[in-house]
Write a protein that holds these residues in place. Structure first.
Motif, short mmCIF file in Angstrom:
data_model
loop_
_atom_site.label_atom_id
_atom_site.label_comp_id
_atom_site.label_asym_id
_atom_site.label_seq_id
_atom_site.Cartn_x
_atom_site.Cartn_y
_atom_site.Cartn_z
N GLY A 98 0.84 -1.19 0.00
CA GLY A 98 0.00 0.00 0.00
C GLY A 98 0.87 1.24 0.00
N GLN A 99 0.26 2.36 -0.32
CA GLN A 99 0.97 3.63 -0.30
C GLN A 99 1.09 4.13 1.13
OE1 GLN A 99 -0.79 6.62 -2.78
NE2 GLN A 99 -0.82 5.32 -4.58
N ALA A 100 2.14 4.90 1.39
CA ALA A 100 2.25 5.62 2.65
C ALA A 100 1.29 6.80 2.63
CB ALA A 100 3.68 6.13 2.85
N VAL A 101 0.89 7.27 3.79
CA VAL A 101 0.06 8.46 3.84
C VAL A 101 0.81 9.62 3.20
CG1 VAL A 101 -1.27 7.78 5.90
CG2 VAL A 101 0.85 9.07 6.16
N PRO A 102 0.09 10.56 2.60
CA PRO A 102 0.77 11.72 2.02
C PRO A 102 1.65 12.40 3.07
CG PRO A 102 -1.52 11.67 1.33
CD PRO A 102 -1.35 10.59 2.38
N GLY A 103 2.84 12.81 2.65
CA GLY A 103 3.77 13.49 3.54
C GLY A 103 4.82 12.57 4.13
N ILE A 104 4.60 11.25 4.07
CA ILE A 104 5.59 10.29 4.55
C ILE A 104 6.41 9.84 3.34
CG2 ILE A 104 5.95 8.00 5.55
CD1 ILE A 104 5.06 10.05 7.60
N THR A 105 7.72 9.97 3.44
CA THR A 105 8.60 9.58 2.34
C THR A 105 9.48 8.41 2.80
OG1 THR A 105 10.45 11.01 2.98
CG2 THR A 105 8.70 12.00 1.60
N VAL A 106 10.28 7.88 1.89
CA VAL A 106 11.18 6.78 2.25
C VAL A 106 12.16 7.21 3.35
CG1 VAL A 106 10.95 5.54 0.09
CG2 VAL A 106 12.75 7.25 0.32
N ALA A 107 12.45 8.50 3.45
CA ALA A 107 13.34 8.98 4.51
C ALA A 107 12.73 8.80 5.89
CB ALA A 107 13.68 10.46 4.27
N ASP A 108 11.40 8.67 5.96
CA ASP A 108 10.70 8.50 7.24
C ASP A 108 10.51 7.04 7.61
OD1 ASP A 108 10.16 11.35 7.44
OD2 ASP A 108 8.68 11.04 5.84
N LEU A 109 10.92 6.12 6.72
CA LEU A 109 10.63 4.70 6.91
C LEU A 109 11.89 3.90 7.22
CD1 LEU A 109 8.22 4.28 3.87
CD2 LEU A 109 7.58 4.53 6.28
#
Length: 142
Positions: A98-109
């Motif tokens: 699934g997609q991440a919520v808007p505003g969450i990027t790979v840098a946040d994961l």
């Protein structure tokens, strides 16, 4: 019959899968015709089950490019990259994309962090809103 992939809102939001009564395998997206487990001897009855709302990031990547034909992508609209997350649901022993919520990027994961399924919007126009689910790291406000 239209297969539902999710139901509810807010804290009641859940992805919906199916479970085989013979082998107890759980499937997402839903399977309403036959058990997809090749090791299932009986191909039992399939029943709808709500899936765990929370899981752990198994893998992730970013989608930086507009999808190619035949996938729908309006060239007039600004393309916005998004993070795509594979989430392991421990109880069900499956991985759901699934997609991440808007505003969450790979840098946040990071692999192993906890995320939860929340309602989201895939696309909308003047007449229709296409809803979906997004994965949100726990502890991040909506």
């Amino acid at each position: 019959m239209v297969a539902r992939w999710f139901s509810g809102d807010g804290d009641d939001f859940r992805l919906l899968g199916t479970r085989c009564s013979t082998c107890a395998s759980v499937f997402f997206p839903r399977e309403d015709v036959f058990c997809r487990n090749p090791g299932c001897s009986g191909g039992g009855e399939l029943s709808e089950v709500p899936l765990s709302r929370r899981g752990r990031v198994w893998s992730y990547t970013d989608s930086r490019y507009r999808p190619p034909s035949p996938y729908v992508s309006d060239p007039e609209l600004l393309w916005e990259p998004y993070a795509l997350i594979a989430v392991e649901l421990e109880r069900e022993r499956i991985v759901v994309l699934g997609q991440a919520v808007p505003g969450i990027t790979v840098a946040d994961l990071a692999v192993g962090i906890e995320v939860e399924a929340v309602p989201g919007v895939l696309n909308e126009d003047e007449e229709t809103i296409w809803t979906t689910w997004h994965w949100r790291p726990t502890g991040v406000a909506q």
